[in-house]
Write an enzyme that holds these catalytic residues in place. Structure first.
Site, PDB file in Angstrom:
ATOM      1  CE  LYS A  53      47.121  41.657  40.467  1.00  0.00           C
ATOM      2  NZ  LYS A  53      46.166  42.227  41.507  1.00  0.00           N
ATOM      3  CD  GLN A  97      44.024  45.064  42.345  1.00  0.00           C
ATOM      4  OE1 GLN A  97      44.147  44.268  41.585  1.00  0.00           O
ATOM      5  NE2 GLN A  97      44.951  45.147  43.240  1.00  0.00           N
ATOM      6  CG  ASP A 120      42.785  37.557  43.690  1.00  0.00           C
ATOM      7  OD1 ASP A 120      43.635  37.642  43.172  1.00  0.00           O
ATOM      8  OD2 ASP A 120      42.443  38.698  43.750  1.00  0.00           O
TER       9      ASP A 120
END
Ligand code: NAD
Length: 284
Positions: A53, A97, A120
């Protein structure tokens, strides 16, 4: 004839389009969008995901604000990092994460991410905006699936879409996005009694069950578009939730694993970070 959907190519196109939009925004005097990835602990798979990422963010011309916390980090320590990133105007998006080390409350930590930085799309506020069809950031994997369908020219409006799986991360937002695009949507899950009877009605079948090889020819209407979200590491490589080789010739279109949905997730994270930066500028 079954067409294999090339997720790598479609993802590349989205990434280069996003990089172009970032360059144009910066040339017009706007600040450079930035993503903060937060990695807690030493899970090797998470470290690999975060590294890719960060690489993609830099390739798109955006700023990389990464934070690593140790395996023993406390809830308060992680919360303090998120709060600091939330208050930093240079940080457009925050990605915590998952999974977090045992003992940390991920829902409580995610809830500290401001809705405008929730790249997200996992906060309750983002889920609410999605459910209401209002402006917001959508979870990357399901929005990547919509991009794949659009890139392939698949008609969503009026189709019967079946989503297998109802997780917060994939299944539920997937169903919402398909509904917004005027599909008739059915959600199947682990308590669905006759899965094949449900999935055989699908023009578009999105499978996010996390069960290797769950879907085979008995589950599929001839000509249907099959999107395999599942990812499983096996000694012979990555596989999905769909027995793709058995569907060759009967499905209309199918995503491979690897090279289907996976690359789209990172591409949509880039797009979401740019969108978050635009959102911050609009409300500044
Ligand atoms: P999850 O375990 O949170 O949810 C799985 C869902 O599938 C549940 O709602 C469950 O009810 C349903 N399910 C389980 N077994 C079933 C069965 N036999 N029949 C019908 N439904 C069943 O998983 P998740 O986070 O939604 O992820 C699903 C899969 O997608 C996993 O393999 C994951 O690795 C993969 N994934 C891939 C990406 C990507 O970028 N490609 C992103 C996220 C998740």
């Amino acid at each position: 004839m079954t067409t294999t959907i090339d997720g790598r190519k479609i993802a590349r196109d989205i990434r280069s389009r996003t990089a172009g939009e970032v360059a144009a925004a910066v040339a017009a005097g706007r600040s450079v969008p930035g993503l903060a990835t937060v990695l807690v602990g030493d899970d090797p798979a998470s470290a690999v995901y975060v590294a890719s990422k960060r690489r993609a963010i830099r390739e798109a011309g955006m700023r990389d604000f990464h934070r690593t916390l140790p395996q023993q980090a406390t809830q308060d320590e992680v919360a303090a990092v998120i709060d600091e990133l939330a208050a930093d105007p240079d940080v457009s998006g925050i990605l915590l994460q998952l999974p977090l080390p045992a003992g940390l409350d991920s829902a409580a930590l995610i809830s500290r991410i401001p809705v405008s930085k929730d790249v997200d799309g996992l906060t309750t506020s983002s889920a609410g905006l999605l459910a209401r069809g209002e402006y917001g950031l959508r979870p990357c994997t399901p929005s990547g699936v919509i991009e794949l369908l659009d890139a392939e020219g698949v008609t969503i409006k009026g189709s019967h879409a079946v989503v297998v799986g109802r997780s917060e991360l994939v299944g539920r937002p997937m169903a919402q996005l398909l509904l917004q695009r005027d599909a008739t949507v059915t959600i199947a899950h682990r308590h669905t009694t006759d899965l094949a009877a449900v999935t055989r009605a699908a023009d578009i079948l999105v499978v996010a069950a996390g069960v290797p090889g769950l879907i085979g020819p008995e589950h599929v209407k001839p000509g249907a578009t099959i999107i395999d979200v599942g990812i499983h590491r096996t000694p012979s490589g990555l596989t999905g939730d769909v027995r793709a080789d058995e569907l060759d010739g009967s499905a209309g279109r199918i995503t491979p694993v690897p090279g289907g949905v996976g690359p789209m997730t990172i591409a949509m994270l880039m797009a979401n970070t740019l969108r978050a930066a635009e959102w911050a500028q609009r409300s500044a």
